[in-house]
Design a protein around this motif. Structure first.
Motif, PDB file in Angstrom:
ATOM      1  N   ASN A   1       2.820  54.886 -27.494  1.00  0.00           N
ATOM      2  CA  ASN A   1       2.066  54.181 -28.595  1.00  0.00           C
ATOM      3  C   ASN A   1       0.819  54.775 -28.784  1.00  0.00           C
ATOM      4  O   ASN A   1       0.287  54.616 -27.969  1.00  0.00           O
ATOM      5  N   ASN A   2       0.218  54.462 -29.728  1.00  0.00           N
ATOM      6  CA  ASN A   2      -1.232  55.353 -30.421  1.00  0.00           C
ATOM      7  C   ASN A   2      -2.109  53.103 -29.117  1.00  0.00           C
ATOM      8  O   ASN A   2      -1.931  51.901 -29.822  1.00  0.00           O
ATOM      9  N   MET A   3      -3.183  54.202 -28.334  1.00  0.00           N
ATOM     10  CA  MET A   3      -3.610  52.877 -27.857  1.00  0.00           C
ATOM     11  C   MET A   3      -4.734  52.914 -28.281  1.00  0.00           C
ATOM     12  O   MET A   3      -5.949  53.843 -28.432  1.00  0.00           O
ATOM     13  N   ASP A   4      -5.447  51.462 -28.868  1.00  0.00           N
ATOM     14  CA  ASP A   4      -7.009  51.593 -29.258  1.00  0.00           C
ATOM     15  C   ASP A   4      -7.186  50.434 -29.400  1.00  0.00           C
ATOM     16  O   ASP A   4      -6.919  49.453 -28.966  1.00  0.00           O
ATOM     17  N   TYR A   5      -8.646  50.231 -27.760  1.00  0.00           N
ATOM     18  CA  TYR A   5      -9.344  48.903 -28.315  1.00  0.00           C
ATOM     19  C   TYR A   5     -10.740  48.690 -27.944  1.00  0.00           C
ATOM     20  O   TYR A   5     -11.307  50.260 -27.382  1.00  0.00           O
ATOM     21  N   GLU A   6     -11.560  48.156 -28.111  1.00  0.00           N
ATOM     22  CA  GLU A   6     -12.796  48.438 -27.315  1.00  0.00           C
ATOM     23  C   GLU A   6     -13.395  47.069 -27.552  1.00  0.00           C
ATOM     24  O   GLU A   6     -13.427  46.096 -27.911  1.00  0.00           O
ATOM     25  N   ASP A   7     -14.046  46.640 -26.810  1.00  0.00           N
ATOM     26  CA  ASP A   7     -14.771  46.050 -25.880  1.00  0.00           C
ATOM     27  C   ASP A   7     -15.941  46.187 -25.262  1.00  0.00           C
ATOM     28  O   ASP A   7     -16.202  45.863 -23.922  1.00  0.00           O
TER      29      ASP A   7
ATOM     30  N   HIS B   1      -8.873  55.297 -25.892  1.00  0.00           N
ATOM     31  CA  HIS B   1      -8.302  55.321 -27.194  1.00  0.00           C
ATOM     32  C   HIS B   1      -7.614  56.546 -26.736  1.00  0.00           C
ATOM     33  O   HIS B   1      -7.562  57.623 -25.961  1.00  0.00           O
ATOM     34  N   LEU B   2      -6.169  56.243 -26.935  1.00  0.00           N
ATOM     35  CA  LEU B   2      -4.667  57.280 -26.290  1.00  0.00           C
ATOM     36  C   LEU B   2      -4.250  57.435 -27.733  1.00  0.00           C
ATOM     37  O   LEU B   2      -3.463  56.258 -28.772  1.00  0.00           O
TER      38      LEU B   2
ATOM     39  N   LEU C   1      -3.405  52.324 -17.414  1.00  0.00           N
ATOM     40  CA  LEU C   1      -2.725  51.216 -16.858  1.00  0.00           C
ATOM     41  C   LEU C   1      -4.017  49.933 -17.529  1.00  0.00           C
ATOM     42  O   LEU C   1      -3.231  48.992 -16.720  1.00  0.00           O
ATOM     43  N   ILE C   2      -4.922  50.704 -17.689  1.00  0.00           N
ATOM     44  CA  ILE C   2      -5.258  48.334 -18.266  1.00  0.00           C
ATOM     45  C   ILE C   2      -5.176  47.985 -19.436  1.00  0.00           C
ATOM     46  O   ILE C   2      -4.981  46.649 -20.007  1.00  0.00           O
ATOM     47  N   PHE C   3      -4.423  48.716 -20.087  1.00  0.00           N
ATOM     48  CA  PHE C   3      -4.401  48.282 -22.028  1.00  0.00           C
ATOM     49  C   PHE C   3      -2.809  47.287 -21.764  1.00  0.00           C
ATOM     50  O   PHE C   3      -2.415  47.794 -21.059  1.00  0.00           O
ATOM     51  N   ARG C   4      -3.479  46.180 -22.411  1.00  0.00           N
ATOM     52  CA  ARG C   4      -2.589  44.958 -22.880  1.00  0.00           C
ATOM     53  C   ARG C   4      -2.083  44.021 -24.324  1.00  0.00           C
ATOM     54  O   ARG C   4      -1.663  44.049 -24.229  1.00  0.00           O
ATOM     55  N   ASN C   5      -3.200  45.169 -24.902  1.00  0.00           N
ATOM     56  CA  ASN C   5      -2.636  44.159 -26.252  1.00  0.00           C
ATOM     57  C   ASN C   5      -2.079  45.354 -27.140  1.00  0.00           C
ATOM     58  O   ASN C   5      -2.321  45.910 -28.107  1.00  0.00           O
ATOM     59  N   ASP C   6      -1.504  45.043 -26.837  1.00  0.00           N
ATOM     60  CA  ASP C   6      -0.363  45.120 -27.788  1.00  0.00           C
ATOM     61  C   ASP C   6       1.300  44.143 -27.694  1.00  0.00           C
ATOM     62  O   ASP C   6       0.614  42.554 -27.196  1.00  0.00           O
ATOM     63  N   ASP C   7       2.031  43.820 -28.452  1.00  0.00           N
ATOM     64  CA  ASP C   7       3.095  42.892 -28.801  1.00  0.00           C
ATOM     65  C   ASP C   7       3.720  42.399 -26.945  1.00  0.00           C
ATOM     66  O   ASP C   7       3.788  40.821 -27.028  1.00  0.00           O
ATOM     67  N   LEU C   8       4.130  43.066 -25.728  1.00  0.00           N
ATOM     68  CA  LEU C   8       4.372  42.174 -24.726  1.00  0.00           C
ATOM     69  C   LEU C   8       2.936  42.258 -23.884  1.00  0.00           C
ATOM     70  O   LEU C   8       3.592  41.800 -22.956  1.00  0.00           O
ATOM     71  N   GLY C   9       1.570  42.511 -24.119  1.00  0.00           N
ATOM     72  CA  GLY C   9       0.678  42.169 -23.407  1.00  0.00           C
ATOM     73  C   GLY C   9       0.823  42.542 -22.511  1.00  0.00           C
ATOM     74  O   GLY C   9       1.146  43.574 -21.793  1.00  0.00           O
ATOM     75  N   ASP C  10       0.512  41.166 -21.079  1.00  0.00           N
ATOM     76  CA  ASP C  10       0.535  42.044 -19.842  1.00  0.00           C
ATOM     77  C   ASP C  10       2.220  42.726 -19.251  1.00  0.00           C
ATOM     78  O   ASP C  10       1.991  43.357 -17.913  1.00  0.00           O
ATOM     79  N   ILE C  11       3.172  41.943 -19.706  1.00  0.00           N
ATOM     80  CA  ILE C  11       4.598  42.627 -19.583  1.00  0.00           C
ATOM     81  C   ILE C  11       4.659  43.827 -19.512  1.00  0.00           C
ATOM     82  O   ILE C  11       5.022  44.791 -19.196  1.00  0.00           O
ATOM     83  N   GLY C  12       3.776  44.305 -21.429  1.00  0.00           N
ATOM     84  CA  GLY C  12       4.389  45.554 -21.016  1.00  0.00           C
ATOM     85  C   GLY C  12       3.152  46.623 -20.444  1.00  0.00           C
ATOM     86  O   GLY C  12       3.265  47.648 -20.024  1.00  0.00           O
TER      87      GLY C  12
END
Length: 340
Positions: free
Chosen positions: A198-204, A212-213, A229-240
């Motif tokens: 999926n598209n991965m977009d997250y800023e902190d 940004h993938l 590897l670090i992205f976890r901001n989806d519905d599955l969180g850490d499990i995803g």
């Protein structure tokens, strides 16, 4: 009146002559294929042997100019059991550079954990991922805490011993590396090919995290691999994220088996020596060749420790399913064999 000439069937004659000819052609092709295959197998063996001899020589030259740091000793087996005699168990620990949340002092913690077990009887290799949010008993701590905190409290040895107690499996070797080391490693081997789900977009801005993938088949560089590897901001969180780590590990091993990584061996050895916390001596070239040979003929199977995710974000192991998973990885020794 002259005698009549007896006509022979040209079709019958052609069939008789064609059949042996076809057989000879097929046999010739089969022999040619066998010769080519034999040449490829033998040639590959010679090339691999020469390459690793060359890699050993190059690294010996490097050591003369850069004396290596002292080799860390193996961790003593936590217990002895005939069931595990033919296995080598290694714990891979992904280390985060961020401070541990909830602890006053800043420190590094185990952000990802994966047990790799090699069966010396049949060459099989099993991978078992452990969520970092498992709460368990840790030596020196009064109450159960997250598995990820073990590296902060006691480095790799404490993490290894804690996982050993959790799974009831003896573990004596480890490899601990942070994200920067992973990025260096990926760039050294020329990146890896992976399908981003999926598209991965997250800023902190506070933590400096930037992901940004784009969805689709990608050629990941070291920096892109870190983001994946670090992205976890989806519905599955850490499990995803664990599922992506498993997928990444498989793609990484497949890339390691390709011929294009061979010239990078000296650089890989340099990264291993200077950027990775481990008690494995990679300079044992004979063992390295055996490992690569096994990996090249073994299907990579990665599973996650069975359990359930509860609302607090903790991963609670399902003891019955965990026991079954461990039995699948390490079949129990028959009683008569155990008594010998």
């Amino acid at each position: 009146m002259p005698p009549k000439k007896i006509k022979t069937s040209t079709k019958t004659t052609n069939r008789k002559t064609k059949k042996p000819l076809i057989k000879r052609i097929r046999l010739g092709r089969l022999l040619l294929v066998l010769i080519l295959l034999s040449s490829i197998v033998y040639g590959s063996y010679i090339v691999i042997s020469e390459i690793y001899s060359w890699g050993s020589f190059k690294y010996a030259q490097y050591q003369e100019a850069h004396p290596s740091k002292p080799q860390k000793p193996p961790i003593p087996p936590q217990f002895t059991d005939k069931r595990f005699e033919n296995y080598t168990n290694i714990l891979f620990i992904g280390i985060d550079d961020k401070p541990v949340e909830g602890i006053a002092e800043s420190g590094r913690y185990a952000d990802a954990l994966m047990l790799v077990s090699m069966d010396h009887t049949n060459g099989e290799i099993r991978f078992l991922s452990l969520p970092r949010t498992i709460k368990t008993s840790i030596d020196g701590r009064k109450d159960p805490e997250y598995l990820s905190f073990t590296y902060y409290y006691g480095g790799a040895p404490l993490t290894v011993n804690t996982v050993s107690q959790l799974l009831n499996i003896p573990i004596t070797q480890y490899v601990a590396l942070d994200r920067k080391s992973i990025a260096k490693f990926v760039d050294t081997i020329g990146g890896i090919n992976l399908y981003v789900e999926n598209n991965m977009d997250y800023e902190d801005p506070v933590s400096g995290t930037s992901v940004h993938l784009t969805k689709g088949y990608q050629h990941l560089t070291g920096d892109m691999s870190q983001q994946y590897l670090i992205f976890r901001n989806d519905d599955l969180g850490d499990i995803g994220r664990i599922q992506r780590q498993q997928k990444f590990a498989k793609a990484l091993f497949e890339k390691m088996m390709s011929l294009e990584t061979i010239p990078t061996l000296p650089t890989i050895l340099d990264i291993w020596e200077n950027n990775i916390d481990t008690n494995i001596n990679i300079l044992d070239i004979s063992n390295l060749i055996n490992l690569l040979d096994t990996l090249s003929t073994t299907e990579i199977k990665i599973k996650m420790l069975p359990g359930n995710l509860i609302p607090t974000g903790d991963w609670v192991p399902d003891n019955a399913r965990v026991e079954q998973e461990i039995n699948d990885m390490f079949p129990p020794v028959p009683e008569d064999a155990a008594e010998e």
